[in-house]
Write a protein that holds these residues in place. Structure first.
Motif, PDB file in Angstrom:
ATOM      1  N   ARG A 139       0.834  -1.208   0.000  1.00  0.00           N
ATOM      2  CA  ARG A 139       0.000   0.000   0.000  1.00  0.00           C
ATOM      3  C   ARG A 139       0.868   1.258   0.000  1.00  0.00           C
ATOM      4  O   ARG A 139       0.540   2.238  -0.673  1.00  0.00           O
ATOM      5  CB  ARG A 139      -0.943  -0.027   1.201  1.00  0.00           C
ATOM      6  N   VAL A 140       1.968   1.215   0.754  1.00  0.00           N
ATOM      7  CA  VAL A 140       2.888   2.351   0.749  1.00  0.00           C
ATOM      8  C   VAL A 140       3.444   2.566  -0.655  1.00  0.00           C
ATOM      9  O   VAL A 140       3.556   3.700  -1.138  1.00  0.00           O
ATOM     10  CB  VAL A 140       4.037   2.144   1.760  1.00  0.00           C
TER      11      VAL A 140
ATOM     12  N   LEU B 210       0.776   4.145  -2.930  1.00  0.00           N
ATOM     13  CA  LEU B 210       0.563   5.550  -2.578  1.00  0.00           C
ATOM     14  C   LEU B 210       1.774   6.389  -2.994  1.00  0.00           C
ATOM     15  O   LEU B 210       1.623   7.516  -3.486  1.00  0.00           O
ATOM     16  CB  LEU B 210       0.325   5.677  -1.071  1.00  0.00           C
TER      17      LEU B 210
ATOM     18  N   THR C 252       0.075   6.040   5.461  1.00  0.00           N
ATOM     19  CA  THR C 252      -0.469   4.679   5.390  1.00  0.00           C
ATOM     20  C   THR C 252      -0.521   4.047   6.775  1.00  0.00           C
ATOM     21  O   THR C 252      -1.482   3.350   7.116  1.00  0.00           O
ATOM     22  CB  THR C 252       0.379   3.816   4.439  1.00  0.00           C
TER      23      THR C 252
ATOM     24  N   SER D  74      -3.868   2.697   9.292  1.00  0.00           N
ATOM     25  CA  SER D  74      -3.888   1.256   9.551  1.00  0.00           C
ATOM     26  C   SER D  74      -3.957   1.006  11.048  1.00  0.00           C
ATOM     27  O   SER D  74      -3.380   1.755  11.837  1.00  0.00           O
ATOM     28  CB  SER D  74      -2.619   0.604   8.979  1.00  0.00           C
TER      29      SER D  74
ATOM     30  N   GLU E 290      -8.909   8.929   7.214  1.00  0.00           N
ATOM     31  CA  GLU E 290      -7.994   9.598   6.299  1.00  0.00           C
ATOM     32  C   GLU E 290      -8.008  11.107   6.482  1.00  0.00           C
ATOM     33  O   GLU E 290      -6.963  11.762   6.315  1.00  0.00           O
ATOM     34  CB  GLU E 290      -8.317   9.187   4.870  1.00  0.00           C
TER      35      GLU E 290
ATOM     36  N   ALA F  99      -4.031  10.102  -1.863  1.00  0.00           N
ATOM     37  CA  ALA F  99      -4.916   9.285  -1.031  1.00  0.00           C
ATOM     38  C   ALA F  99      -6.376   9.645  -1.266  1.00  0.00           C
ATOM     39  O   ALA F  99      -7.245   8.766  -1.313  1.00  0.00           O
ATOM     40  CB  ALA F  99      -4.560   9.468   0.436  1.00  0.00           C
TER      41      ALA F  99
ATOM     42  N   THR G 108      -4.771   3.292   1.216  1.00  0.00           N
ATOM     43  CA  THR G 108      -4.092   3.390   2.507  1.00  0.00           C
ATOM     44  C   THR G 108      -4.676   2.475   3.565  1.00  0.00           C
ATOM     45  O   THR G 108      -4.157   2.407   4.670  1.00  0.00           O
ATOM     46  CB  THR G 108      -4.169   4.835   3.019  1.00  0.00           C
TER      47      THR G 108
END
Length: 488
Positions: A246-247, A250, A360, A364, A374, A402, A409
């Motif tokens: 995911r990082v 992004l 991210t 999480s 977010e 994002a 994220t």
């Protein structure tokens, strides 16, 4: 959909060797040294070039499944890194909690994951089978052949013996190492093989200090998804599953919005996939602590990017990306770690990567807190940029990326698809995939049942079916396969 960043099979094996060594608390070149010893042993025993190559690959991947068992050994030993180092060097105190009953399931899990890694890398069947047998137990009666047990690949014994010599000699001296090895001759490895090693042991150990080029592997030009490395690293902490993917996604979109060139973007994405590499060298107890870390724990946590940088020096193929990855926790005002870099020392590549990691992570769940929304994560980062910790342009680019695709994220997002892995429709039902997403993050059957409004018994039934469909016997193995196939 963007294509996956890839890495050659040979380089992937080298990286995984370093990951395994760090996870076990061993010197960062232990597996590479063991590979040279094991290949010498195979050659001394008369094996051909192909068998020696297989033996070398088995040695390099010997500890590749160790991230999957970090949690189990943390429970048994308190410190999964230092404890396992003491275990393999036979320096554990006599009052340790280890027994065949509680170690064997972890050994089996480690073998399963290592074998799956070999399969995902497309290595030969004999390498895969050797890894699946590497930590099995035997009795004297099993050694019907003077050299090898029936049904067990020869590489298993070469690697066990070479690995023990390499790890025991620094702790006990060469003579002491051979004495300890002799105690397990005929059970862990054939007695005759030990006899063949003994006359050469010191000379071979001395030869390891001489510089050498990495041995060539015939399949070096094949390439595999770089995300596989991130997935193996993150098996150490179940709540991290899919995080680096995911990082990376992004980071890719943030770089585009920041107006960066493709030449700048590519190493950033690859660095994002590697940024957690050094985390495996830090005990799970630090990362799983529910409250605030004390000074000693922070000192350990600050070592993670240092070990990522060390990996860059060990594997030339990832030097650029891993060096960049080691800046992921630096801050413009010098409050980051491990270099305490500040200001002009941090360019836009380092800045965007750092912000993408933090954003991210904020979105999480962690053992010590629930996920931020977010909007809340964006507000926190904007305030940090105003205070001088992050680059304002980098923060704006990450927040915009994002907002353009919020699911990038979130831990519940489809990690494999986000990183470009090919989805395989039909293997798992939608409900099974949903269950596996929760289970892969380390949730218990009760936690998953509560989240999905099911009974724990229904969750366990789904898990049984999922494991059968994936050909897995453990959560880490199922997680690794599912991420690689784009199923979660």
């Amino acid at each position: 959909m963007q294509s996956l960043e890839t890495i050659s099979v040979e380089d992937a094996v080298q990286v995984l060797a370093v990951v395994g060594d760090l996870s076990m608390g061993l010197p960062i070149d232990h597996s590479m040294r063991t590979a040279r010893l094991a290949a010498r042993l195979a050659e001394e025993n008369g094996d051909g070039a192909q068998a020696c190559t297989s033996t070398r690959l088995v040695a390099l991947l010997r500890w590749s499944g160790s991230t999957a068992t970090a949690g189990g050994f943390a429970q048994l030993l308190g410190d999964d890194v230092g404890g396992r180092l003491a275990m393999v060097t036979r320096t554990l105190p006599g009052a340790s909690n280890l027994s065949l009953h509680n170690v064997l399931p972890l050994a089996q899990m480690q073998c399963e994951v290592a074998g799956d890694i070999a399969a995902l890398l497309g290595l030969s069947e004999d390498v895969e089978e050797s890894l699946r047998h590497l930590f099995g137990t035997h009795q004297h009666s099993d050694m019907q052949d003077p050299l090898f047990a029936p049904g067990i690949p020869r590489s298993v014994f070469y690697v066990r013996l070479a690995g023990d010599l390499e790890v025991l000699a620094p702790a006990h001296g060469t003579e002491g190492a051979l004495r300890l090895i002799g105690e397990r001759a005929g059970v862990k490895y054939p007695a005759l093989l030990v006899e063949r090693l003994a006359p050469h042991a010191q000379a071979w150990l001395d030869a390891l200090e001489e510089p050498t080029c990495a041995a060539d592997y015939a399949g070096h030009d094949r390439r595999v998804p770089m995300a596989l490395l991130a997935d193996v690293i993150e098996l150490k902490l179940p709540w991290l599953a899919g995080f680096s993917r995911r990082v990376a996604e992004l980071t890719r979109h943030s770089a585009n919005l920041a107006g960066m060139l493709a030449l700048e973007e590519k190493p950033m994405v690859r660095a994002a996939l590697l940024h957690g590499l050094g985390r495996v060298a830090v005990p799970n107890a630090v990362w799983d602590r529910p409250g605030k870390l004390d000074a000693a724990d922070w000192d350990k946590a600050h070592q993670a990017p240092f070990w990522t940088a060390r990996a860059a020096s060990q594997v030339p193929a990832i030097q650029l990306e891993a060096t960049l990855a080691s800046y992921a926790y630096e801050r413009l005002d010098g409050s980051g770690y491990f270099r305490k870099a500040r200001g002009a020392a941090l360019g836009m590549q380092e800045s965007v990567l750092a912000v993408a990691v933090v954003f991210t992570a904020l979105c999480s769940a962690r053992p010590w807190r629930p996920p931020h929304g977010e909007a809340a994560a964006a507000a926190l980062l904007t305030a940090q940029a105003a205070a001088g910790r992050f680059d304002r342009q980098a923060v704006a680019a990450v927040i915009a990326a994002a907002q353009a695709s919020p699911s990038r994220t979130r831990a519940g997002a489809t990690a494999g698809a986000l990183a470009g892995a090919p989805a395989r429709e039909g293997l798992l039902s939608a409900r099974e995939a949903e269950v596996l997403r929760h289970v892969s993050l380390g949730e218990t059957s009760r936690d998953t049942a509560r989240a999905l409004k099911m009974t724990p018994a229904a969750v366990r039934s789904h898990v049984d079916v999922i494991f059968e469909k994936l050909g897995s016997n453990s959560r880490p193995a199922a997680t690794l396969k599912a991420l690689a196939r784009g199923l979660i």
